[in-house]
Write a protein that holds these residues in place. Structure first.
Motif, PDB file in Angstrom:
ATOM      1  N   GLU A 120       0.777  -1.223  -0.018  1.00  0.00           N
ATOM      2  CA  GLU A 120       0.115  -0.089   0.052  1.00  0.00           C
ATOM      3  C   GLU A 120       0.759   1.280  -0.016  1.00  0.00           C
ATOM      4  O   GLU A 120       1.790   1.445   0.897  1.00  0.00           O
ATOM      5  CB  GLU A 120      -0.896   0.081   1.250  1.00  0.00           C
ATOM      6  CG  GLU A 120      -2.018   0.984   1.152  1.00  0.00           C
ATOM      7  CD  GLU A 120      -2.883   1.265   2.173  1.00  0.00           C
ATOM      8  OE1 GLU A 120      -3.050   2.044   3.010  1.00  0.00           O
ATOM      9  OE2 GLU A 120      -3.731   0.120   2.246  1.00  0.00           O
ATOM     10  N   LEU A 121       0.510   2.226  -1.023  1.00  0.00           N
ATOM     11  CA  LEU A 121       1.193   3.188  -0.890  1.00  0.00           C
ATOM     12  C   LEU A 121       0.519   4.675  -0.444  1.00  0.00           C
ATOM     13  O   LEU A 121       1.186   5.599  -0.062  1.00  0.00           O
ATOM     14  CB  LEU A 121       1.620   3.518  -2.670  1.00  0.00           C
ATOM     15  CG  LEU A 121       2.599   2.433  -3.187  1.00  0.00           C
ATOM     16  CD1 LEU A 121       2.800   2.931  -4.816  1.00  0.00           C
ATOM     17  CD2 LEU A 121       3.792   2.391  -2.544  1.00  0.00           C
ATOM     18  N   TYR A 122      -0.862   4.551  -0.551  1.00  0.00           N
ATOM     19  CA  TYR A 122      -1.413   5.768  -0.307  1.00  0.00           C
ATOM     20  C   TYR A 122      -2.954   5.408   0.234  1.00  0.00           C
ATOM     21  O   TYR A 122      -3.357   4.572  -0.507  1.00  0.00           O
ATOM     22  CB  TYR A 122      -1.547   6.706  -1.349  1.00  0.00           C
ATOM     23  CG  TYR A 122      -2.466   7.965  -1.143  1.00  0.00           C
ATOM     24  CD1 TYR A 122      -2.178   8.927  -0.303  1.00  0.00           C
ATOM     25  CD2 TYR A 122      -3.706   7.950  -1.820  1.00  0.00           C
ATOM     26  CE1 TYR A 122      -2.974  10.025  -0.012  1.00  0.00           C
ATOM     27  CE2 TYR A 122      -4.642   8.932  -1.489  1.00  0.00           C
ATOM     28  CZ  TYR A 122      -4.394  10.091  -0.620  1.00  0.00           C
ATOM     29  OH  TYR A 122      -5.108  11.009  -0.427  1.00  0.00           O
ATOM     30  N   ARG A 123      -3.356   5.937   1.126  1.00  0.00           N
ATOM     31  CA  ARG A 123      -4.961   5.623   1.650  1.00  0.00           C
ATOM     32  C   ARG A 123      -5.431   6.866   2.028  1.00  0.00           C
ATOM     33  O   ARG A 123      -4.952   7.544   3.001  1.00  0.00           O
ATOM     34  CB  ARG A 123      -5.174   4.584   2.662  1.00  0.00           C
ATOM     35  CG  ARG A 123      -6.472   4.355   2.839  1.00  0.00           C
ATOM     36  CD  ARG A 123      -6.836   3.118   4.115  1.00  0.00           C
ATOM     37  NE  ARG A 123      -5.972   2.005   3.351  1.00  0.00           N
ATOM     38  CZ  ARG A 123      -6.779   1.011   3.021  1.00  0.00           C
ATOM     39  NH1 ARG A 123      -8.167   1.244   2.708  1.00  0.00           N
ATOM     40  NH2 ARG A 123      -6.269  -0.178   2.564  1.00  0.00           N
ATOM     41  N   ARG A 124      -6.377   7.395   1.235  1.00  0.00           N
ATOM     42  CA  ARG A 124      -7.002   8.761   1.740  1.00  0.00           C
ATOM     43  C   ARG A 124      -7.613   8.513   3.093  1.00  0.00           C
ATOM     44  O   ARG A 124      -8.294   7.460   3.615  1.00  0.00           O
ATOM     45  CB  ARG A 124      -8.194   9.077   0.765  1.00  0.00           C
ATOM     46  CG  ARG A 124      -8.488  10.261   1.191  1.00  0.00           C
ATOM     47  CD  ARG A 124      -9.898  10.836   0.198  1.00  0.00           C
ATOM     48  NE  ARG A 124     -10.303  12.162   0.745  1.00  0.00           N
ATOM     49  CZ  ARG A 124     -11.294  12.372   0.505  1.00  0.00           C
ATOM     50  NH1 ARG A 124     -12.049  11.914  -0.757  1.00  0.00           N
ATOM     51  NH2 ARG A 124     -11.862  13.544   0.495  1.00  0.00           N
ATOM     52  N   GLU A 125      -7.155   9.558   4.281  1.00  0.00           N
ATOM     53  CA  GLU A 125      -7.893   9.366   5.524  1.00  0.00           C
ATOM     54  C   GLU A 125      -8.990  10.189   5.466  1.00  0.00           C
ATOM     55  O   GLU A 125      -9.315  11.443   4.869  1.00  0.00           O
ATOM     56  CB  GLU A 125      -6.790  10.031   6.506  1.00  0.00           C
ATOM     57  CG  GLU A 125      -5.340   9.359   6.471  1.00  0.00           C
ATOM     58  CD  GLU A 125      -5.579   7.871   7.188  1.00  0.00           C
ATOM     59  OE1 GLU A 125      -6.407   7.601   8.001  1.00  0.00           O
ATOM     60  OE2 GLU A 125      -4.942   6.930   6.586  1.00  0.00           O
TER      61      GLU A 125
END
Length: 127
Positions: A120-125
């Motif tokens: 996983e590189l990015y996950r919107r919070e």
């Protein structure tokens, strides 16, 4: 049981509504193939096919790809036992990418992970 699987593969000839000449190939004569678990919808891997890999997939019912690094055909699972049995093949709107829905046996990734997509590189919070 092994004999039953071999018989299943022999009788599992896939029908295809388009031919290889209908595909838009990349500069290497290949088409990318997104591979998805037919039960969960999880994306398992991305691989490439040339015409021979595509035909062998249709004939055998087992996903067969073109290895760009080794420059040879490879049947997914031949060495690991983690085969992919094709359930459906869909061509995208531009005729340049395949989507393969498969019955995955074991791990799809050479690392042993079920899917190749686990970093996983990015996950919107959520605020």
């Amino acid at each position: 049981m092994m004999q039953n699987q071999k018989e299943k593969e022999k009788t599992n000839t896939q029908k295809c509504s388009l031919t290889w000449k209908d595909f838009k190939l990349n500069e290497s004569g290949l088409v990318p193939c997104i591979v998805q678990d037919c039960h969960t919808g999880e994306v398992l891997m991305l691989a490439y096919m040339n015409e021979e890999a595509f035909q062998k997939t249709l004939e055998s019912g087992r996903m067969t790809y073109w290895s760009r690094s080794r420059r040879e055909l490879w049947i997914k699972g031949l060495t690991s036992g983690h085969f992919q049995y094709v359930q459906s093949l869909t061509l995208d709107c531009d005729n340049d990418t395949l989507l393969a829905k498969v019955e995955q046996v074991g791990a799809a990734c050479h690392t042993g992970s079920y899917s190749c997509f686990f970093k996983e590189l990015y996950r919107r919070e959520e605020a």
